[in-house]
Design a protein around this motif. Structure first.
Motif, PDB file in Angstrom:
ATOM      1  N   ASN A 236       0.781  -1.269   0.327  1.00 20.85           N
ATOM      2  CA  ASN A 236      -0.155   0.065  -0.014  1.00 20.85           C
ATOM      3  C   ASN A 236       0.696   1.255  -0.007  1.00 20.85           C
ATOM      4  O   ASN A 236       0.645   2.227   0.545  1.00 20.85           O
ATOM      5  N   ASN A 237       1.860   1.416  -0.273  1.00 23.53           N
ATOM      6  CA  ASN A 237       3.420   2.258  -0.211  1.00 23.53           C
ATOM      7  C   ASN A 237       3.911   2.161  -1.143  1.00 23.53           C
ATOM      8  O   ASN A 237       5.133   1.103  -1.560  1.00 23.53           O
ATOM      9  N   TRP A 238       4.563   3.301  -2.184  1.00 21.23           N
ATOM     10  CA  TRP A 238       5.212   2.622  -3.715  1.00 21.23           C
ATOM     11  C   TRP A 238       5.425   4.003  -3.598  1.00 21.23           C
ATOM     12  O   TRP A 238       5.384   5.280  -3.582  1.00 21.23           O
ATOM     13  N   GLY A 239       7.231   3.831  -4.255  1.00 25.27           N
ATOM     14  CA  GLY A 239       7.653   4.559  -4.971  1.00 25.27           C
ATOM     15  C   GLY A 239       7.682   5.470  -5.919  1.00 25.27           C
ATOM     16  O   GLY A 239       6.207   4.756  -7.033  1.00 25.27           O
ATOM     17  N   GLN A 240       8.393   6.421  -6.794  1.00 20.16           N
ATOM     18  CA  GLN A 240       8.106   6.560  -7.586  1.00 20.16           C
ATOM     19  C   GLN A 240       9.075   5.953  -9.334  1.00 20.16           C
ATOM     20  O   GLN A 240       8.725   6.016 -10.535  1.00 20.16           O
ATOM     21  N   GLY A 241       9.495   5.266  -8.755  1.00 18.17           N
ATOM     22  CA  GLY A 241      10.171   4.369  -9.437  1.00 18.17           C
ATOM     23  C   GLY A 241      11.658   5.112 -10.238  1.00 18.17           C
ATOM     24  O   GLY A 241      11.784   5.847 -10.290  1.00 18.17           O
ATOM     25  N   THR A 242      13.007   4.413 -10.996  1.00 13.52           N
ATOM     26  CA  THR A 242      13.400   4.873 -11.380  1.00 13.52           C
ATOM     27  C   THR A 242      13.837   4.025 -12.302  1.00 13.52           C
ATOM     28  O   THR A 242      13.673   2.250 -12.127  1.00 13.52           O
ATOM     29  N   GLN A 243      14.898   4.112 -13.441  1.00 12.72           N
ATOM     30  CA  GLN A 243      14.468   3.140 -15.192  1.00 12.72           C
ATOM     31  C   GLN A 243      16.023   2.819 -14.774  1.00 12.72           C
ATOM     32  O   GLN A 243      16.597   3.034 -14.088  1.00 12.72           O
ATOM     33  N   VAL A 244      15.978   1.507 -15.633  1.00 17.89           N
ATOM     34  CA  VAL A 244      16.820   0.784 -15.613  1.00 17.89           C
ATOM     35  C   VAL A 244      17.283   0.215 -16.950  1.00 17.89           C
ATOM     36  O   VAL A 244      16.604  -0.581 -17.186  1.00 17.89           O
ATOM     37  N   THR A 245      18.295   0.727 -17.613  1.00 17.59           N
ATOM     38  CA  THR A 245      17.740   0.249 -19.002  1.00 17.59           C
ATOM     39  C   THR A 245      19.358  -0.465 -19.033  1.00 17.59           C
ATOM     40  O   THR A 245      20.979   0.163 -18.833  1.00 17.59           O
ATOM     41  N   VAL A 246      19.506  -1.660 -19.345  1.00 16.09           N
ATOM     42  CA  VAL A 246      20.394  -2.607 -20.102  1.00 16.09           C
ATOM     43  C   VAL A 246      20.563  -3.151 -21.166  1.00 16.09           C
ATOM     44  O   VAL A 246      19.632  -3.103 -21.915  1.00 16.09           O
TER      45      VAL A 246
END
Length: 123
Positions: A111-121
């Motif tokens: 019920n708690n979430w962050g905004q996210g971070t992009q990972v590109t491989v």
């Protein structure tokens, strides 16, 4: 309620490593479970790993042996160490939190979430 902020994402070549961090604020993480999810373009968000307040860890099969989730209660932070990255690991990675300790693998468990971070491989 706990506020989560992810960091550490970026661009890496296949075979490389990244360490994601998720800093929590608003309450201590000592008694909550934390998880990492990811969402690739045009795909549903999927479970990656979780860690209970007791330290028990769970991983989706595709990352076992490559990713490690850990927590530092003193720093109120959870980490995701990602090694031997593959192009299919490319996604936005989200940190999530909830009360209790168990095998929480579903988005609806948190019920708690962050905004996210992009990972590109890159290949």
């Amino acid at each position: 309620q706990v506020h989560l902020v992810e960091s550490g994402g970026g661009l890496v070549q296949a075979g490389g490593s990244l360490r994601l961090s998720c800093a929590a604020s608003g309450r201590t993480i000592n008694s909550i479970s934390l998880g990492w999810f990811r969402q690739a373009p045009e795909k549903e968000r999927e479970f990656v790993a979780s860690i209970g307040w007791s330290g028990s860890t769970y991983y989706t099969d595709s990352v076992k042996g490559r990713f490690t989730i850990s927590r530092d209660n003193a720093k109120n932070t959870v980490y995701l160490q990602m090694n031997n990255l593959k192009p299919e690991d490319t996604a936005v990675y989200y940190c999530a939190a909830r009360d209790g300790s168990g095998r929480y693998r579903s988005q609806s468990d948190y019920n708690n979430w962050g905004q996210g971070t992009q990972v590109t491989v890159s290949s």
